[in-house]
Design a protein around this motif. Sequence first.
Motif, short mmCIF file in Angstrom:
data_model
loop_
_atom_site.label_atom_id
_atom_site.label_comp_id
_atom_site.label_asym_id
_atom_site.label_seq_id
_atom_site.Cartn_x
_atom_site.Cartn_y
_atom_site.Cartn_z
N TYR A 182 -64.05 35.27 1.85
CA TYR A 182 -64.14 34.07 1.02
C TYR A 182 -64.41 32.82 1.86
O TYR A 182 -65.17 31.94 1.47
N ARG A 184 -65.99 32.77 4.70
CA ARG A 184 -67.38 32.84 5.13
C ARG A 184 -68.30 32.34 4.02
O ARG A 184 -69.28 31.62 4.26
N GLN A 185 -67.98 32.68 2.79
CA GLN A 185 -68.77 32.22 1.65
C GLN A 185 -68.65 30.71 1.46
O GLN A 185 -69.63 30.03 1.13
N LYS A 188 -70.95 28.89 3.90
CA LYS A 188 -72.35 28.99 3.51
C LYS A 188 -72.66 28.05 2.34
O LYS A 188 -73.73 27.45 2.29
N ARG A 189 -71.70 27.92 1.44
CA ARG A 189 -71.95 27.06 0.28
C ARG A 189 -71.81 25.58 0.62
O ARG A 189 -72.38 24.74 -0.06
N GLU A 226 -70.62 26.40 -7.34
CA GLU A 226 -70.48 27.59 -6.49
C GLU A 226 -69.47 27.33 -5.37
O GLU A 226 -68.65 28.20 -5.05
N SER A 230 -65.78 29.31 -4.90
CA SER A 230 -65.35 29.95 -3.66
C SER A 230 -64.04 29.34 -3.15
O SER A 230 -63.14 30.06 -2.71
#
Length: 581
Positions: A182, A184-185, A188-189, A226, A230
Amino acid sequence: MLVQLLRHHLRPYRAAVAAILVLQLVQTVATLWLPSLNARIIDDGVVQGDTAAIWRIGAIMLAVSFVQVVGAVAAVYYGARTSMAFGRDVRGRLFGHVQTFSAQEVGKFGAPTLITRTTNDVQQVQMVVLMSFTMLLMAPIMLVGGVVMALQEDVALSGILVVAVPVLGVVVGLVISRMIPYFRQVQKRIDAINRVMREQIAGVRVVRAFVRERQESARFAVANTELFDSSLRVGRLMAVMFPVVMLVMNVTSIAVLWFGAGRIESGAMQIGALTAFLSYIMYILMAVMMSTMMFVMVPRAVVSAERIGEVLETSTSVLAPVEPTALPEGVGARPGLLELRGVEFRYPGAEQAVLQGVDLVAAPGRTTAIIGSTGSGKTTLLNLVPRLFDVTDGAVLLDGVDVRDIEPEVLWSQVGLVPQKPYLFSGTIRSNLLYGRPDATDEELWHALTVAQARPFVEALAEGLDAPITQGGTNVSGGQRQRLAIARALVRRPKVYLFDDSFSALDYATDAALRAALVPETREATVLVVAQRVATIRHADQIVVLEDGKVVAVGTHTELLESSQTYREIVYSQVSEQEAA
């Protein structure tokens, strides 16, 4: 990667880390001693009515408390200084490494993610370093010391720890294992939302011109939602973990009081010892709690460290020569002679080369123009000279030396580039012109502005050379921005001038005046001009026609009108046959 990053950047601060460790040790020892002293006051002083013992032990407790406070303050102070210095060093290393990237590496990552990795990702790792100095070093000492002291108070009651500590460990392990993907996500977001914001801010004029505010708001809302989703997943896991940890701590306290009361009643334990034991149990569980807080931050720091390491481990495709070759000087040297021999350039993964077998000679004192349809490789060709990219085959030579064998700083000092999209830095007109040569005088700056046809509008400004320029030069028009960029290159006085469609925003009169003024200024230099407008290049000494990445014709304007069908098509698409003659 996190361990490697910490090891490398904390190496200069080993003395500070050792001092922090000693201070944490002193603070923890003092903290662990206090419950034992408190137990003695209860059992030896209060229960037995010994006032002298209460005063004596109380004085010792005050002294120990003072040492504890001093140790805690000093540890936090040095920990904060060291962690901030660590963050500064990592950001500096990242920035310096990105500065070595060619356009290829910058394009691979993208500006938004490079900014995020230099700021947000470094901050995540920096926070872990700070928490490590303030809590993580103390937690194992507190845990081991608490167990030892609890065993000294009552071995039988210490069996409660055999259940409590593993339960906490299992809870923390399960939650942390779910958090890493999570986090890592989330990173990225954050990149995605930075990219959308950057595009919308930079392209605000286009957005408004096409009335796309609603669509752009919707695009931002998607990226924002998004990131929210996350972050919410991470928040839910954290919301589960902390209540469970507190539940284990409270149940453990109840168990200690329950079983401890029975032991006091049987005479196996004193009241003061139970009070001290309860304190040690809380210290042990607090140590686990502190470790838990660290474990919450560590997964995100691990992800951030991976992203930082990905940048640091990426090598530039434009490497400095191991043994640089000096440019020739003296009699026989032709400073500024530029040659392209069988040049090919292919982007990584591309099926076809952008440039194929390009041969070209641009001599000092002459203007070489490059023209061709969109996508023919004109800008790419120009970018090969200052090594924004390196050729994939063939060679680019300056004064007979392959540019790959020239020290980069020496090569760049010989080249003055005016890019297709001129960029001005936040500051003043003066600071932007001095970017070309920091030691230039005001007289030289005004002369460059005169040649670039920028002097009239600069003189019209109240502050003159000290007039403010916003980031990107957005507070001046496109034509003014181009002229200031040309003036910046003129201040440098290089051997090779590269103009990448640098006159496109100028009206025909200003274009003509600027080209006429450039002639005496560039008489001893090599001039390469990429242009779409025939009027800009028709008087060039040599015109090179590119088509599909290949040189299809070379000559003067008059010669090419007779010999090159491609050139004639370009010319007649802009002017009539009578005007072209």
